[in-house]
Design a protein around this motif. Structure first.
Motif, short mmCIF file in Angstrom:
data_model
loop_
_atom_site.label_atom_id
_atom_site.label_comp_id
_atom_site.label_asym_id
_atom_site.label_seq_id
_atom_site.Cartn_x
_atom_site.Cartn_y
_atom_site.Cartn_z
N ARG A 277 0.84 -1.20 0.00
CA ARG A 277 0.00 0.00 0.00
C ARG A 277 0.88 1.26 0.00
O ARG A 277 0.62 2.21 -0.74
N TYR A 278 1.86 1.26 0.86
CA TYR A 278 2.76 2.41 0.99
C TYR A 278 3.51 2.66 -0.32
O TYR A 278 3.62 3.79 -0.80
N MET A 279 4.02 1.59 -0.92
CA MET A 279 4.80 1.73 -2.14
C MET A 279 3.93 2.16 -3.33
O MET A 279 4.39 2.88 -4.22
N ILE A 280 2.69 1.72 -3.35
CA ILE A 280 1.77 2.17 -4.41
C ILE A 280 1.54 3.68 -4.29
O ILE A 280 1.48 4.40 -5.30
N LYS A 281 1.44 4.18 -3.07
CA LYS A 281 1.30 5.62 -2.86
C LYS A 281 2.53 6.37 -3.37
O LYS A 281 2.41 7.45 -3.98
N ILE A 282 3.70 5.81 -3.13
CA ILE A 282 4.93 6.41 -3.64
C ILE A 282 4.91 6.44 -5.16
O ILE A 282 5.26 7.44 -5.80
N CYS A 283 4.47 5.32 -5.76
CA CYS A 283 4.39 5.26 -7.23
C CYS A 283 3.43 6.31 -7.77
O CYS A 283 3.72 6.97 -8.77
N GLU A 284 2.28 6.46 -7.11
CA GLU A 284 1.31 7.46 -7.55
C GLU A 284 1.92 8.86 -7.47
O GLU A 284 1.73 9.68 -8.36
N LYS A 285 2.66 9.11 -6.42
CA LYS A 285 3.30 10.41 -6.24
C LYS A 285 4.29 10.70 -7.37
O LYS A 285 4.41 11.84 -7.85
N LEU A 286 5.01 9.66 -7.81
CA LEU A 286 6.04 9.83 -8.83
C LEU A 286 5.50 9.62 -10.24
O LEU A 286 6.24 9.80 -11.22
N GLY A 287 4.23 9.23 -10.36
CA GLY A 287 3.64 9.00 -11.68
C GLY A 287 3.95 7.64 -12.27
O GLY A 287 3.71 7.40 -13.46
#
Length: 401
Positions: A277-287
């Motif tokens: 979940r946390y890493m998906i949020k990071i991915c969303e932040k970075l596009g």
């Protein structure tokens, strides 16, 4: 020597099972807690180094204190890893993040050795890779902290639409979109291609109709590198790029982005739910897109319980035994799971064991809209022509007028 350790870690230093259970919510409700510990560790080391430089007397005593603090911090870091393994085990994850029977060798008494046993010997190749990756990432983070990566992000090329490229290819051909893998070797097959030129191979894949590319970046076990990823992006290849790496730390996602990645791989067999979940949020932040990989029913159910999932990869290869069975894709897409995937418009990517048009047809009928293929095309003299052979026809886009 009679095979008994000269010195063991005091029991007070080793968390009990009950203590681990009590600590679960604290450890994983704050993903940045480990970073906080690392900052405190770094500050403590800087303070001690300053004391050493200012003092002419008692330098040996200060040096000893610094060593003692380093030992203590390393042991605490090991304890945190054991707690992470407890959480992971509760979710059916069998891969341990690090050896479970003690902290690093050089902190075990006066002797730098440890006899092999079940607790400090990898149980399979995936666990061996993860243990090595844990050390590798720790060293990389010291050389390139997150603050450095954040600055580097200002000069990277824009992110390409990985998911959009897969959808467009599937719509154009009526066949699963191809994620073609730039891969020199694997632990199970050894070297796949001796004359390995990553840019040349990437160009051939793009010419042959690949929608996206997967680039292996693990050096020790797959003979890949981030240099390959960066070189392909800088060469002007238009296909979006998946960084194929064993990600265990959010730092790796930032690093992949600085090297030109448009998507990253997250492996459910390794990562607990909160990490995903946390890493998906990071991915969303970075596009970035996140391809979340599963192998069995339990992993699929875990991933379907996570919001924001757009891509699920079904690996037909068991990463613990490396056995391959393409019927695994059909099994995981039957019944309620398949219905949920269709309702959410999740793109399923079939992975491993795909060599013929019949294999592609089998997984397509099961419900996949994309496939990730490496070995069966990278080994061929002309990877572009190999793609036509894999699909049974030419899937390259028509040349622009």
């Amino acid at each position: 020597m009679d095979g008994t350790s000269i010195r063991t870690i005091p029991k007070a230093s080793i968390p009990t099972v009950s203590a681990l259970k009590c600590c679960r919510s604290f450890i994983f409700l704050r993903p940045s807690s480990r970073q906080s510990v690392e900052k405190q560790s770094s500050a403590s080391h800087r303070s001690l180094r300053a004391q050493q430089s200012e003092s002419k007397d008692g330098s040996a005593l200060i040096s000893s204190a610094a060593d003692s603090l380093a030992n203590s911090l390393e042991i605490k870091d090991w304890e945190l890893g054991i707690m992470q393994d407890e959480i992971a085990a509760s979710q059916g994850i069998r891969i341990r993040r690090r050896p479970s029977t003690g902290p690093p060798q050089h902190y075990v008494g006066p002797f730098e050795f440890r006899l092999q046993n079940e607790g400090n010997t990898p149980r399979n190749i995936l666990e061996e890779i993860i243990w090595h990756k844990d050390k590798e990432v720790s060293q990389l983070k010291e050389r390139r902290p997150l603050s450095v990566l954040a600055k580097a992000l200002n000069s990277v090329l824009p992110v390409r639409d990985f998911v959009g490229a897969l959808k467009a290819s599937h719509l154009r051909t009526g066949l699963p979109a191809l994620i073609a893998e730039v891969k020199k070797a694997s632990p199970s097959r050894g070297v796949l291609r001796e004359d390995f030129d990553p840019v040349q191979i990437a160009n051939a894949y793009e010419k042959g109709g690949a929608a996206c590319l997967s680039v292996l970046t693990d050096e020790k076990y797959f003979k890949g590198s981030f240099h390959n990823l960066e070189a392909i992006r800088d060469a002007g290849v238009k296909c979006p790029l998946l960084c194929k790496e064993f990600i265990i730390d959010a730092w790796q996602i930032y690093y992949a982005r600085t090297k030109g990645a448009d998507a990253v791989l997250l492996i459910a067999a390794v990562l607990p739910d909160l990490d995903i979940r946390y890493m998906i949020k990071i991915c969303e932040k970075l596009g970035l897109a996140a391809l979340v990989e599963v192998h069995d029913e339990r992993e699929m159910d875990r991933v379907l319980g996570i919001e924001g999932i757009q891509l699920i990869g079904i690996n037909n290869r068991n990463l613990e035994t490396f056995e391959v069975d393409i019927s695994n894709t059909k099994k995981l897409l039957e019944g309620k799971r398949g219905k949920i995937i269709r309702e959410r418009d999740i793109i399923v990517v079939g992975e491993s064991g795909l060599f013929t048009p019949d294999d592609i047809a089998f997984v397509q009928e099961a419900g996949v809209k994309a496939v990730l293929v490496g070995e069966s095309i990278v080994k061929q003299a002309d990877p572009s022509q190999a793609i036509s052979g894999l699909f049974g026809r030419n899937i390259a886009p028509a040349p622009a007028p």
